[in-house]
Scaffold this motif. Structure first.
Motif, PDB file in Angstrom:
ATOM      1  N   VAL A 165       0.859  -1.184   0.000  1.00 64.50           N
ATOM      2  CA  VAL A 165       0.000   0.000   0.000  1.00 64.50           C
ATOM      3  C   VAL A 165       0.894   1.232   0.000  1.00 64.50           C
ATOM      4  CG1 VAL A 165      -1.545   1.385   1.447  1.00 64.50           C
ATOM      5  CG2 VAL A 165      -2.025  -1.022   1.094  1.00 64.50           C
ATOM      6  N   LEU A 166       0.537   2.243  -0.810  1.00 62.69           N
ATOM      7  CA  LEU A 166       1.220   3.541  -0.765  1.00 62.69           C
ATOM      8  C   LEU A 166       0.332   4.515  -0.005  1.00 62.69           C
ATOM      9  CD1 LEU A 166       2.491   3.915  -4.457  1.00 62.69           C
ATOM     10  CD2 LEU A 166       3.678   2.907  -2.512  1.00 62.69           C
ATOM     11  N   MET A 167       0.892   5.195   0.976  1.00 67.43           N
ATOM     12  CA  MET A 167       0.138   6.185   1.738  1.00 67.43           C
ATOM     13  C   MET A 167       0.907   7.508   1.706  1.00 67.43           C
ATOM     14  SD  MET A 167      -1.058   6.166   5.759  1.00 67.43           S
ATOM     15  CE  MET A 167      -2.435   5.033   5.636  1.00 67.43           C
ATOM     16  N   LYS A 168       0.206   8.602   1.405  1.00 66.48           N
ATOM     17  CA  LYS A 168       0.855   9.912   1.320  1.00 66.48           C
ATOM     18  C   LYS A 168       0.448  10.797   2.488  1.00 66.48           C
ATOM     19  CE  LYS A 168       1.581   9.910  -3.634  1.00 66.48           C
ATOM     20  NZ  LYS A 168       1.605  10.717  -4.864  1.00 66.48           N
ATOM     21  N   LEU A 169       1.439  11.495   3.036  1.00 67.05           N
ATOM     22  CA  LEU A 169       1.180  12.521   4.053  1.00 67.05           C
ATOM     23  C   LEU A 169       1.402  13.883   3.410  1.00 67.05           C
ATOM     24  CD1 LEU A 169       3.013  11.188   7.264  1.00 67.05           C
ATOM     25  CD2 LEU A 169       0.604  10.962   6.688  1.00 67.05           C
ATOM     26  N   ARG A 170       0.649  14.882   3.875  1.00 62.54           N
ATOM     27  CA  ARG A 170       0.828  16.246   3.351  1.00 62.54           C
ATOM     28  C   ARG A 170       1.863  17.018   4.152  1.00 62.54           C
ATOM     29  NH1 ARG A 170      -5.054  16.577   2.433  1.00 62.54           N
ATOM     30  NH2 ARG A 170      -5.435  16.193   0.219  1.00 62.54           N
ATOM     31  N   LYS A 171       1.865  16.836   5.485  1.00 61.65           N
ATOM     32  CA  LYS A 171       2.821  17.535   6.344  1.00 61.65           C
ATOM     33  C   LYS A 171       3.467  16.536   7.291  1.00 61.65           C
ATOM     34  CE  LYS A 171       0.678  22.123   6.384  1.00 61.65           C
ATOM     35  NZ  LYS A 171       0.080  23.162   7.230  1.00 61.65           N
ATOM     36  N   PRO A 172       4.726  16.187   7.128  1.00 65.86           N
ATOM     37  CA  PRO A 172       5.587  16.572   6.003  1.00 65.86           C
ATOM     38  C   PRO A 172       5.191  15.812   4.740  1.00 65.86           C
ATOM     39  CG  PRO A 172       6.743  15.025   7.412  1.00 65.86           C
ATOM     40  CD  PRO A 172       5.432  15.311   8.091  1.00 65.86           C
ATOM     41  N   ARG A 173       5.616  16.305   3.602  1.00 67.93           N
ATOM     42  CA  ARG A 173       5.227  15.717   2.316  1.00 67.93           C
ATOM     43  C   ARG A 173       6.068  14.465   2.052  1.00 67.93           C
ATOM     44  NH1 ARG A 173       2.283  17.929  -1.853  1.00 67.93           N
ATOM     45  NH2 ARG A 173       2.387  20.004  -0.932  1.00 67.93           N
TER      46      ARG A 173
END
Length: 203
Positions: free
Chosen positions: A64-72
């Motif tokens: 699974v790929l999971m993205k955070l915005r802060k931090p990017r």
């Protein structure tokens, strides 16, 4: 020896070249820090895909790929509990992002224990204040330097003791990869006198 002073997002140090009349400050810009950590628990990827935010489920390759915005940062998550994070611009930001990700998984109901955190790779860019004569540089620095201009426009220079690799371009731009920020900064310190010797003189 150049002095290294590491700071914040833009890692920088001041160095005095062999020409003592000029004091040149070189900026090392960290563009990517890769880190890994483990959760010490099995992760149900389908549950993360269904209930998590900013998630891409790659079922065919079991991750699974999971993205955070802060931090990017972008995290690659395996069911075994191994997680790799990319995209941070400092070691501190990488650890902060990894901990945020662990908390996100805890909120989904997993018994996550944040362990075995390690920075495994750092990518950085540094610009020398002069252009470099690559054929001369390669000739003077064999076997550490290799140059095949028909395949790639840069000289590849390896420093085995630091596990660092430098891509040196004729423009003076140098791309550095190493196991941590300290190794990257030390690699730039070590390469400076060698590229200075092969600099293009300004007429």
């Amino acid at each position: 020896m150049p002095r290294c002073d590491l700071r914040g997002r833009k890692q920088s140090f001041s160095t005095t070249p062999m020409d003592a009349d000029s004091d040149v400050a070189l900026d090392i810009l960290i563009t990517n820090v890769v880190c890994v950590f483990r959760t010490r628990c099995h992760l149900n990827l389908r549950k993360i895909a269904l209930e998590g935010a900013n998630v891409i489920y790659k079922r065919d390759v079991g991750k699974v790929l999971m993205k955070l915005r802060k931090p990017r940062i972008t995290a690659t998550i395996w069911s075994s509990g191994k997680i790799i994070c990319t995209g941070a611009t400092s070691e501190e930001e990488a650890k902060f992002g990894a901990r945020r990700l662990a908390r996100s998984l805890q909120k989904l109901g997993f018994q996550v224990i944040f362990t075995d955190f390690k920075v495994v790779n750092v990518l950085a860019v540094c610009n020398m204040p002069f252009e470099i004569r690559l054929p001369e540089f390669t000739k003077n620095n064999r076997p550490h330097a290799s140059y095949e201009p028909e395949l790639h426009p840069a000289v590849c220079y390896r420093i085995k003791s630091l596990r660092a690799t430098l891509q040196i371009f004729s423009t003076g731009s140098i791309t550095v990869t190493g196991p941590n920020v300290k190794a990257v900064a030390t690699a730039v310190e070590q390469i400076y006198p060698f590229v200075f010797e092969s600099r293009k003189e300004i007429l």
